[in-house]
Design a protein around this motif. Structure first.
Motif, PDB file in Angstrom:
ATOM      1  N   MET A  76       0.823  -1.204   0.000  1.00  0.00           N
ATOM      2  CA  MET A  76       0.000   0.000   0.000  1.00  0.00           C
ATOM      3  C   MET A  76       0.856   1.251   0.000  1.00  0.00           C
ATOM      4  SD  MET A  76      -3.233  -1.061   2.430  1.00  0.00           S
ATOM      5  CE  MET A  76      -4.086   0.485   2.099  1.00  0.00           C
ATOM      6  N   ARG A  77       1.954   1.243   0.745  1.00  0.00           N
ATOM      7  CA  ARG A  77       2.788   2.452   0.766  1.00  0.00           C
ATOM      8  C   ARG A  77       3.599   2.584  -0.524  1.00  0.00           C
ATOM      9  NH1 ARG A  77       6.574   0.485   5.773  1.00  0.00           N
ATOM     10  NH2 ARG A  77       7.806  -1.065   4.652  1.00  0.00           N
ATOM     11  N   VAL A  78       4.018   1.454  -1.121  1.00  0.00           N
ATOM     12  CA  VAL A  78       4.689   1.529  -2.416  1.00  0.00           C
ATOM     13  C   VAL A  78       3.748   2.138  -3.460  1.00  0.00           C
ATOM     14  CG1 VAL A  78       5.636   0.174  -4.331  1.00  0.00           C
ATOM     15  CG2 VAL A  78       6.303  -0.358  -1.983  1.00  0.00           C
ATOM     16  N   ALA A  79       2.497   1.692  -3.463  1.00  0.00           N
ATOM     17  CA  ALA A  79       1.517   2.237  -4.403  1.00  0.00           C
ATOM     18  C   ALA A  79       1.313   3.731  -4.175  1.00  0.00           C
ATOM     19  CB  ALA A  79       0.197   1.488  -4.266  1.00  0.00           C
ATOM     20  N   GLN A  80       1.212   4.148  -2.908  1.00  0.00           N
ATOM     21  CA  GLN A  80       1.041   5.562  -2.602  1.00  0.00           C
ATOM     22  C   GLN A  80       2.265   6.364  -3.035  1.00  0.00           C
ATOM     23  OE1 GLN A  80       0.253   5.514   1.598  1.00  0.00           O
ATOM     24  NE2 GLN A  80      -1.843   4.768   1.343  1.00  0.00           N
ATOM     25  N   HIS A  81       3.444   5.835  -2.755  1.00  0.00           N
ATOM     26  CA  HIS A  81       4.680   6.532  -3.088  1.00  0.00           C
ATOM     27  C   HIS A  81       4.830   6.731  -4.592  1.00  0.00           C
ATOM     28  CE1 HIS A  81       9.140   6.586  -3.868  1.00  0.00           C
ATOM     29  NE2 HIS A  81       9.032   7.565  -2.996  1.00  0.00           N
ATOM     30  N   GLN A  82       4.408   5.725  -5.369  1.00  0.00           N
ATOM     31  CA  GLN A  82       4.569   5.786  -6.816  1.00  0.00           C
ATOM     32  C   GLN A  82       3.290   6.228  -7.535  1.00  0.00           C
ATOM     33  OE1 GLN A  82       6.362   2.153  -8.276  1.00  0.00           O
ATOM     34  NE2 GLN A  82       7.936   2.193  -6.716  1.00  0.00           N
ATOM     35  N   ASN A  83       2.270   6.597  -6.747  1.00  0.00           N
ATOM     36  CA  ASN A  83       1.006   7.089  -7.308  1.00  0.00           C
ATOM     37  C   ASN A  83       0.378   6.078  -8.268  1.00  0.00           C
ATOM     38  OD1 ASN A  83      -1.024   9.050  -7.462  1.00  0.00           O
ATOM     39  ND2 ASN A  83      -0.146   9.953  -9.302  1.00  0.00           N
ATOM     40  N   ILE A  84       0.328   4.827  -7.807  1.00  0.00           N
ATOM     41  CA  ILE A  84      -0.272   3.748  -8.588  1.00  0.00           C
ATOM     42  C   ILE A  84      -1.615   3.398  -7.958  1.00  0.00           C
ATOM     43  CG2 ILE A  84      -0.038   1.353  -9.358  1.00  0.00           C
ATOM     44  CD1 ILE A  84       3.008   1.701  -9.099  1.00  0.00           C
ATOM     45  N   PRO A  85      -2.713   3.402  -8.719  1.00  0.00           N
ATOM     46  CA  PRO A  85      -4.007   2.992  -8.148  1.00  0.00           C
ATOM     47  C   PRO A  85      -3.899   1.588  -7.555  1.00  0.00           C
ATOM     48  CG  PRO A  85      -4.296   3.944 -10.328  1.00  0.00           C
ATOM     49  CD  PRO A  85      -2.820   3.767 -10.145  1.00  0.00           C
ATOM     50  N   PHE A  86      -4.421   1.441  -6.344  1.00  0.00           N
ATOM     51  CA  PHE A  86      -4.261   0.146  -5.673  1.00  0.00           C
ATOM     52  C   PHE A  86      -5.439  -0.104  -4.743  1.00  0.00           C
ATOM     53  CE2 PHE A  86      -2.897  -2.642  -2.267  1.00  0.00           C
ATOM     54  CZ  PHE A  86      -2.261  -3.663  -2.952  1.00  0.00           C
ATOM     55  N   GLY A  87      -5.892  -1.346  -4.756  1.00  0.00           N
ATOM     56  CA  GLY A  87      -6.917  -1.775  -3.817  1.00  0.00           C
ATOM     57  C   GLY A  87      -6.899  -3.282  -3.718  1.00  0.00           C
ATOM     58  N   PRO A  88      -7.246  -3.833  -2.572  1.00  0.00           N
ATOM     59  CA  PRO A  88      -7.302  -5.295  -2.447  1.00  0.00           C
ATOM     60  C   PRO A  88      -8.217  -5.872  -3.510  1.00  0.00           C
ATOM     61  CG  PRO A  88      -7.580  -4.238  -0.304  1.00  0.00           C
ATOM     62  CD  PRO A  88      -7.649  -3.150  -1.332  1.00  0.00           C
ATOM     63  N   PRO A  89      -7.823  -6.968  -4.127  1.00  0.00           N
ATOM     64  CA  PRO A  89      -8.643  -7.538  -5.207  1.00  0.00           C
ATOM     65  C   PRO A  89      -9.989  -8.028  -4.692  1.00  0.00           C
ATOM     66  CG  PRO A  89      -6.869  -9.031  -4.602  1.00  0.00           C
ATOM     67  CD  PRO A  89      -6.601  -7.742  -3.883  1.00  0.00           C
ATOM     68  N   ARG A  90     -11.009  -7.736  -5.470  1.00  0.00           N
ATOM     69  CA  ARG A  90     -12.384  -8.131  -5.123  1.00  0.00           C
ATOM     70  C   ARG A  90     -13.041  -8.805  -6.331  1.00  0.00           C
ATOM     71  NH1 ARG A  90     -14.915  -2.584  -3.282  1.00  0.00           N
ATOM     72  NH2 ARG A  90     -13.585  -1.829  -4.967  1.00  0.00           N
ATOM     73  N   PRO A  91     -13.013 -10.147  -6.383  1.00  0.00           N
ATOM     74  CA  PRO A  91     -12.511 -11.081  -5.379  1.00  0.00           C
ATOM     75  C   PRO A  91     -11.017 -11.336  -5.519  1.00  0.00           C
ATOM     76  CG  PRO A  91     -13.458 -12.301  -7.197  1.00  0.00           C
ATOM     77  CD  PRO A  91     -13.692 -10.836  -7.506  1.00  0.00           C
ATOM     78  N   ASP A  92     -10.449 -11.882  -4.466  1.00  0.00           N
ATOM     79  CA  ASP A  92      -9.068 -12.346  -4.505  1.00  0.00           C
ATOM     80  C   ASP A  92      -8.968 -13.449  -5.566  1.00  0.00           C
ATOM     81  OD1 ASP A  92      -6.575 -13.598  -3.962  1.00  0.00           O
ATOM     82  OD2 ASP A  92      -6.711 -13.080  -1.845  1.00  0.00           O
ATOM     83  N   PRO A  93      -7.941 -13.403  -6.419  1.00  0.00           N
ATOM     84  CA  PRO A  93      -7.785 -14.482  -7.396  1.00  0.00           C
ATOM     85  C   PRO A  93      -7.617 -15.864  -6.758  1.00  0.00           C
ATOM     86  CG  PRO A  93      -6.435 -12.608  -8.005  1.00  0.00           C
ATOM     87  CD  PRO A  93      -6.962 -12.337  -6.623  1.00  0.00           C
ATOM     88  N   ILE A  94      -7.177 -15.884  -5.502  1.00  0.00           N
ATOM     89  CA  ILE A  94      -7.061 -17.135  -4.763  1.00  0.00           C
ATOM     90  C   ILE A  94      -8.180 -17.200  -3.730  1.00  0.00           C
ATOM     91  CG2 ILE A  94      -5.696 -18.389  -3.036  1.00  0.00           C
ATOM     92  CD1 ILE A  94      -4.583 -18.772  -5.786  1.00  0.00           C
ATOM     93  N   ILE A  95      -8.938 -18.283  -3.741  1.00  0.00           N
ATOM     94  CA  ILE A  95      -9.983 -18.494  -2.745  1.00  0.00           C
ATOM     95  C   ILE A  95      -9.314 -19.058  -1.499  1.00  0.00           C
ATOM     96  CG2 ILE A  95     -12.129 -19.687  -2.215  1.00  0.00           C
ATOM     97  CD1 ILE A  95     -12.672 -19.775  -5.240  1.00  0.00           C
ATOM     98  N   GLN A  96      -9.353 -18.276  -0.431  1.00  0.00           N
ATOM     99  CA  GLN A  96      -8.601 -18.609   0.782  1.00  0.00           C
ATOM    100  C   GLN A  96      -9.363 -18.161   2.010  1.00  0.00           C
ATOM    101  OE1 GLN A  96      -4.808 -16.601   1.001  1.00  0.00           O
ATOM    102  NE2 GLN A  96      -4.049 -17.902   2.645  1.00  0.00           N
ATOM    103  N   ASN A  97      -9.341 -18.970   3.053  1.00  0.00           N
ATOM    104  CA  ASN A  97      -9.888 -18.597   4.349  1.00  0.00           C
ATOM    105  C   ASN A  97      -8.854 -17.736   5.057  1.00  0.00           C
ATOM    106  OD1 ASN A  97     -10.579 -18.557   7.151  1.00  0.00           O
ATOM    107  ND2 ASN A  97     -11.888 -20.339   6.850  1.00  0.00           N
ATOM    108  N   ILE A  98      -9.097 -16.431   5.134  1.00  0.00           N
ATOM    109  CA  ILE A  98      -8.106 -15.521   5.694  1.00  0.00           C
ATOM    110  C   ILE A  98      -7.851 -15.827   7.170  1.00  0.00           C
ATOM    111  CG2 ILE A  98      -7.571 -13.104   6.180  1.00  0.00           C
ATOM    112  CD1 ILE A  98      -7.376 -13.925   3.244  1.00  0.00           C
TER     113      ILE A  98
END
Length: 215
Positions: A65-87
């Motif tokens: 998240m901070r790398v994305a902010q630093h480089q001004n790259i749009p970023f958000g957690p994937p919805r849905p995650d490409p991997i189906i996982q019990n967090i």
């Protein structure tokens, strides 16, 4: 014309964060990047997340998240995650339709010489903050922008799944033979450059080998 191989995971946020710099380099330099998609650790080593230190995932989320902010790259957690996982338990589901579709169609696009463009467009959908990237015409639009047809990619991915998975496994073997195991890794003249923070170093090495800017 110089060529390099980019080993890439559609589930890796760092693979996504590397793309804007590589996109600019391909635009500005006489370089072709050949995409080599690989399956993420969740597929290759399903117990990886269960074995890892509890801080690993928390730190990774903070860092990307901070790398994305630093480089001004749009970023958000994937919805849905490409991997189906019990967090909560970190357990990886046995059936993984999202990542298998992405990796197989990515390999089909690579067969057509459009792998890098396809990964670039799809990763922006998955990691750029959009919801429901897997529904509607989102992927079709990304594929079209990359110069391929999503229906064609899906059809070949379904028809040739076993051969495509063998090609993807060969990509992983080639990555390890080149001297690394993770993504994103660019390999140029058998030399690996791992991580989105080694792109400038890779460009320096390629310029040593004669890479020039496009006329």
């Amino acid at each position: 014309m110089h060529r390099a191989d980019l080993y890439f995971s559609f589930r890796s946020p760092y693979s996504y964060l590397a793309l804007p710099k590589w996109r600019a380099i391909v635009r500005d330099y006489d370089l072709t990047i050949d995409l080599k998609p690989v399956y993420p650790l969740a597929i290759r080593q399903p117990d990886f997340f269960e074995r890892n230190h509890p801080n690993w995932l928390r730190y990774t989320i903070r860092d990307v998240m901070r790398v994305a902010q630093h480089q001004n790259i749009p970023f958000g957690p994937p919805r849905p995650d490409p991997i189906i996982q019990n967090i909560a338990t970190r357990e990886i589901a046995a059936e993984q339709p999202y990542i298998r579709r992405l990796v197989r169609t990515g390999q089909v696009a690579a067969r057509r010489g459009r792998g890098f463009a396809y990964a670039d467009e799809v990763a922006q959908l998955v990691w750029g903050g959009a919801a429901d990237w897997h529904l509607g015409d989102h992927l079709a639009g990304a594929a079209a922008r990359a110069g391929v047809d999503m229906a064609d990619l899906d059809a070949e991915a379904e028809r040739d799944a076993e051969a495509l998975d063998a090609e993807v496994a060969a990509n992983q073997e080639a990555l390890e033979a080149a001297g690394h195991w993770g993504v994103p890794t660019l390999v140029f003249n058998d030399e690996p450059f791992f991580g989105q923070d080694r792109i400038d170093l890779a460009l320096w090495r390629m310029e040593q080998a004669g890479l020039e800017k496009r006329a």
